[in-house]
Design a protein around this motif. Structure first.
Motif, PDB file in Angstrom:
ATOM      1  N   ASP A   1       0.821  -1.220   0.000  1.00 51.80           N
ATOM      2  CA  ASP A   1       0.000   0.000   0.000  1.00 51.80           C
ATOM      3  C   ASP A   1       0.854   1.269   0.000  1.00 51.80           C
ATOM      4  O   ASP A   1       2.060   1.224   0.269  1.00 51.80           O
TER       5      ASP A   1
ATOM      6  N   SER B   1       5.451   0.244   4.163  1.00 57.08           N
ATOM      7  CA  SER B   1       5.012  -0.260   2.855  1.00 57.08           C
ATOM      8  C   SER B   1       5.815   0.360   1.704  1.00 57.08           C
ATOM      9  O   SER B   1       7.028   0.366   1.731  1.00 57.08           O
TER      10      SER B   1
ATOM     11  N   THR C   1      -2.801   1.891   9.311  1.00 55.19           N
ATOM     12  CA  THR C   1      -4.028   1.578  10.078  1.00 55.19           C
ATOM     13  C   THR C   1      -3.753   1.283  11.548  1.00 55.19           C
ATOM     14  O   THR C   1      -4.691   1.054  12.308  1.00 55.19           O
TER      15      THR C   1
ATOM     16  N   ASP D   1       8.679  -3.612   7.477  1.00 52.73           N
ATOM     17  CA  ASP D   1       8.728  -3.316   6.033  1.00 52.73           C
ATOM     18  C   ASP D   1      10.151  -2.932   5.621  1.00 52.73           C
ATOM     19  O   ASP D   1      10.610  -3.272   4.526  1.00 52.73           O
TER      20      ASP D   1
HETATM   21  O1  PXL Z   1       3.781  -1.950   8.383  1.00 52.88           O
HETATM   22  C1  PXL Z   1       2.681  -2.738   8.199  1.00 52.88           C
HETATM   23  C2  PXL Z   1       1.523  -1.979   7.626  1.00 52.88           C
HETATM   24  C3  PXL Z   1       1.490  -1.693   6.295  1.00 52.88           C
HETATM   25  N1  PXL Z   1       0.481  -1.001   5.738  1.00 52.88           N
HETATM   26  C4  PXL Z   1      -0.541  -0.552   6.495  1.00 52.88           C
HETATM   27  C5  PXL Z   1      -0.552  -0.814   7.846  1.00 52.88           C
HETATM   28  C6  PXL Z   1       0.481  -1.537   8.429  1.00 52.88           C
HETATM   29  C7  PXL Z   1       0.471  -1.808   9.855  1.00 52.88           C
HETATM   30  O2  PXL Z   1      -0.272  -1.282  10.613  1.00 52.88           O
HETATM   31  O3  PXL Z   1      -1.576  -0.346   8.572  1.00 52.88           O
HETATM   32  C8  PXL Z   1      -1.637   0.235   5.841  1.00 52.88           C
END
Ligand code: PXL
Length: 278
Positions: free
Chosen positions: A10, A18, A45, A221
């Motif tokens: 994302d 991410s 999130t 990540d």
């Molecule tokens: O880092 C993991 C992660 C990746 N993307 C989103 C997240 C999280 C962890 O909370 O909410 C949108």
């Protein structure tokens, strides 16, 4: 020749994680990082930012992949991360199988939870869908919480005895038949271990670092991005794991006194030169 990595993950606009960490890290290692966003979110999130808004990209992902297939696009590695829903996991599975050749390295980070809890909005169905992706992966990088969710072996997301760690790796080896990298495990007080299991040889290796602070958002990540980038540069697998561990350790040291660090993410930017110079 330059290698091409497809990062399926994302875009969280605020809260480094991410794609906002995968893109700079993989690029710093000299690879082309092609991005396929699974969602566009105002923030990640996890806690810390209140109510996020999210735009699900599944329909666009399918159209983008169709265009790439027309172009006969190839990838040296595919790295999958945050997947919004079981439906989207099916879409990612489809894209991976379309674009993965014998030579393509498939890294699956089974992003499901942290600190002993599933992430907001995720259910048992997300876990089952991620297991399908793990089954075709060359490497998976669960944190301890994800190891628990995938195997059913209980933990608080931080502590695990060495014998339960071996049991968890045995459980994960039933799900993924490649290389397993279990991160963030405290078997000994204040020692944080990344434990690898090579399913081909059955060998388990503990990579230990002193614990600096509790968890900082996005460090998983960063770990998987450095591991992908370094392994793709022909490093031995355990050398690549140590490089990823070392990078995360140094980045967390940089960030530990930053009051924003817990949710805004790790300050890894000044360390990118370590990856370029490797
Ligand atoms: O880092 C993991 C992660 C990746 N993307 C989103 C997240 C999280 C962890 O909370 O909410 C949108």
């Amino acid at each position: 020749m330059q290698k091409r990595v497809l990062a399926i993950n994302d875009i969280s606009c605020i809260g480094k994680c991410s794609l906002t960490v995968a893109l700079p890290i993989i690029s710093a290692a000299g690879h082309e990082c092609v991005i396929l966003p699974t969602a566009l979110l105002s923030t990640h999130t996890a806690q810390g930012f209140g109510n996020f808004v999210a735009f699900n990209m599944t329909d666009e992902m399918k159209k983008i992949a169709n265009h790439w297939a027309d172009m006969d696009t190839r990838f040296d590695a595919i790295y999958t991360g945050y997947i919004l829903s079981p439906d989207q996991a099916d879409c990612v599975y489809d894209i991976v199988t379309r674009f993965k050749s014998e030579e393509t390295l498939l890294m699956v980070d089974p992003v499901l939870g942290d600190s002993g809890k599933l992430y907001r909005g995720f259910t048992e169905d997300n876990i089952s869908a991620i297991k399908k992706l793990c089954a075709i992966a060359d490497v998976i990088t669960p944190n301890l919480t994800e190891g628990s969710l995938l195997t059913g072996i209980k933990s608080d997301g931080v502590h695990l005895s060495k014998s339960d760690a071996e049991k968890m790796l045995d459980g994960l080896a039933k799900i993924c038949h490649g290389k397993i990298v279990l991160t963030g495990v405290e078997c000994e007080e204040n020692v944080i271990s990344t434990i690898t299991r090579d399913c081909e040889t059955g060998e388990t290796v503990f990579h230990n670092q002193p614990r600096i602070v509790g968890s900082l958002h996005g460090s998983g990540d960063i770990f998987t991005s450095v591991l992908t980038a370094t392994y793709l540069n022909d490093a031995d697998f355990d050398v690549a794991v140590s490089a990823a561990d070392g990078f995360v350790h140094r980045a967390i040291s940089e960030s530990k006194d930053d009051p924003d660090g817990r949710w805004y993410g790790v300050n890894f930017e000044k360390l990118l030169k370590d990856i370029t110079e490797r």
